[in-house]
Write a protein that holds these residues in place. Structure first.
Motif, PDB file in Angstrom:
ATOM      1  N   ASN A 309       0.848  -1.186   0.000  1.00  0.00           N
ATOM      2  CA  ASN A 309       0.000   0.000   0.000  1.00  0.00           C
ATOM      3  C   ASN A 309       0.890   1.245   0.000  1.00  0.00           C
ATOM      4  O   ASN A 309       1.573   1.535   0.978  1.00  0.00           O
ATOM      5  CB  ASN A 309      -0.888  -0.038   1.251  1.00  0.00           C
ATOM      6  CG  ASN A 309      -1.817   1.153   1.325  1.00  0.00           C
ATOM      7  OD1 ASN A 309      -1.643   2.143   0.603  1.00  0.00           O
ATOM      8  ND2 ASN A 309      -2.800   1.070   2.203  1.00  0.00           N
ATOM      9  N   SER A 311       0.336   4.264   0.322  1.00  0.00           N
ATOM     10  CA  SER A 311       0.026   5.380   1.219  1.00  0.00           C
ATOM     11  C   SER A 311       0.692   5.207   2.590  1.00  0.00           C
ATOM     12  O   SER A 311       0.791   6.155   3.363  1.00  0.00           O
ATOM     13  CB  SER A 311      -1.494   5.520   1.391  1.00  0.00           C
ATOM     14  OG  SER A 311      -2.002   4.403   2.093  1.00  0.00           O
ATOM     15  N   ASN A 382       6.289   4.777  -0.702  1.00  0.00           N
ATOM     16  CA  ASN A 382       5.476   5.984  -0.606  1.00  0.00           C
ATOM     17  C   ASN A 382       6.152   7.099  -1.414  1.00  0.00           C
ATOM     18  O   ASN A 382       7.287   7.489  -1.110  1.00  0.00           O
ATOM     19  CB  ASN A 382       5.335   6.404   0.860  1.00  0.00           C
ATOM     20  CG  ASN A 382       4.521   7.673   1.022  1.00  0.00           C
ATOM     21  OD1 ASN A 382       5.061   8.780   0.958  1.00  0.00           O
ATOM     22  ND2 ASN A 382       3.225   7.515   1.213  1.00  0.00           N
TER      23      ASN A 382
END
Ligand code: ZN
Length: 414
Positions: A309, A311, A382
């Protein structure tokens, strides 16, 4: 055949006995350093500390004159060869010379200002006045409470205060009770003896081992995840990758570690690194054992994180659990180190803190016998953190955070 062998053996034993009787006459393997000489103990210490190896393997040349280049190099090695220095204005200190890094460091530390703005005079003899001044500058020009007992040391000379201080501290006894002979060249025996005495005034530096995580080529061979464990893990992976920065984790880790080494050295720590290039083959056990064997006060393993992920962001440090059977003696300190590192990095960078993750799945932690922490500086998955970590200004914040964390750790744990 058997009796022939016995004869050879008995001859060998006789030789060993004979040599054994002869050997103690000289010290540290040098035939020109008699055991009873005033400098014998100092020479042994200096060889042990890698300050000198002698002029050959059997000769130390104790009465040889010490040049200014040699004197500064001895002092640099005495300080464990720090990796920082300032650009030199001296035209007689060529890059590539054995003393180049030493002079850069000495100029940066204000230990020497040269003989003029543009000359260091590396091949000139180092006088006794000069060497004592180097040592005094190294200590930050301390005030001396003693009075001058040397008739040949006039007040107001560049070395006057340094000589008083050195005599008061027992670094020099002078050449006689009333003379110091400041303009005499310093011999190799004299400088090593002064350094040996000087060493006793200096607190032992804390040793920090940095392990820049991963390497250019991974090693998928397996090794036990902990001493005595049947569970096996790859010796070393290549780590993660930053899609935005286009950097491999092993590159970022080493870039930050070089800056961290210099910053820690400037704060007075001694630093060793498990690797200084990407082209190495070091397993996680070897990396842990490097710090164990070096007798590190702490080990810091530098890494960057990755997650599916994109984020996910923030800093996390990793240590073992308190129930880890291999790390009973180091859990409390490793936890303390991990706590202060994540706190200080987040304070300097403004990154989100994910706190400390305790796990017994890390080979590099399980094999450690010294307090250790893994620093995950941020997420390369990220885009914002990846871009930040690739910049010099953000790297500097990470480095300052780790340095403040190390200072805080030793303030708390001695
Ligand atoms: Zn990593």
């Amino acid at each position: 055949m058997k009796s022939h062998l016995r004869r050879i053996l008995s001859t060998a034993v006789a030789l060993v006995v004979l040599l054994g009787g002869l050997l103690p006459v000289s010290a540290a393997g040098f035939s020109d350093v008699p055991t009873g000489a005033y400098y014998a103990e100092a020479v042994r210490w200096a060889v042990d500390r890698s300050i000198t190896q002698g002029v050959t393997s059997t000769s130390f040349k104790p009465n040889g004159i010490c040049s200014r280049a040699e004197a500064v190099t001895f002092l640099w090695r005495f300080d464990y060869m720090p990796h920082f220095g300032k650009d030199l204005s001296f035209t007689d200190v060529p890059s590539g010379s054995y003393y180049y890094d030493a002079v850069r460091w000495a100029a940066d530390r204000s230990i020497t200002a040269g003989v003029s703005k543009t000359k260091f005079a590396p091949n000139d003899p180092c006088t006794r006045g000069q060497i004592v001044t180097f040592l005094w500058n190294f200590m930050g020009k301390p005030k001396s409470g003693g009075s001058n007992r040397f008739q040949d040391v006039a007040a107001g000379r560049y070395y006057s205060q340094a000589v008083c201080w050195a005599a008061e501290k027992g670094i020099t006894n002078g050449t006689t009770a009333t003379t110091f002979s400041p303009d005499d060249p310093c011999t190799r025996a004299q400088i090593v003896t002064m350094l040996y005495r000087f060493n006793k005034l200096i607190p032992v530096k804390k040793l920090v081992v940095l392990d820049p995580g991963h390497q250019s080529k991974g090693n998928n061979e397996k090794e036990p995840v902990a001493p005595g464990s049947k569970e096996m893990k790859a010796k070393c992976s290549t780590g993660t990758y930053g899609p935005t920065s286009k950097l491999a984790e092993y590159e970022l880790n080493l870039t930050v570690s070089f800056q961290l080494r210099e910053a820690l050295e400037r704060r007075g720590y001694r630093v060793l690194m498990t690797r200084e290039s990407h082209d190495v083959n070091l397993s996680n056990i070897q990396r842990a054992q490097f710090a164990n064997k070096a007798g590190a006060d702490i080990a810091i393993r530098i890494h960057a994180n990755g997650a599916e992920n994109s984020s996910v962001n923030g800093v996390v440090t990793v240590c073992m659990t308190k129930n880890n059977p291999n790390c009973k003696g180091i859990y409390a300190r490793s936890r303390s180190l991990s706590d202060v590192l994540v706190k200080q990095i987040c304070a300097k960078t403004g990154a989100r803190s994910q706190g400390v993750w305790e796990t017994d799945t890390m080979t590099g932690l399980n094999w450690s016998t010294v307090p250790v922490s893994i620093v995950e500086m941020g997420y390369m998955s990220n885009p914002t953190e990846d871009r930040n970590m690739a910049t010099a200004s953000y790297q500097k914040k990470i480095v300052n955070g780790i340095c403040d964390g190390v200072d805080e750790y030793f303030a708390k744990n001695g």
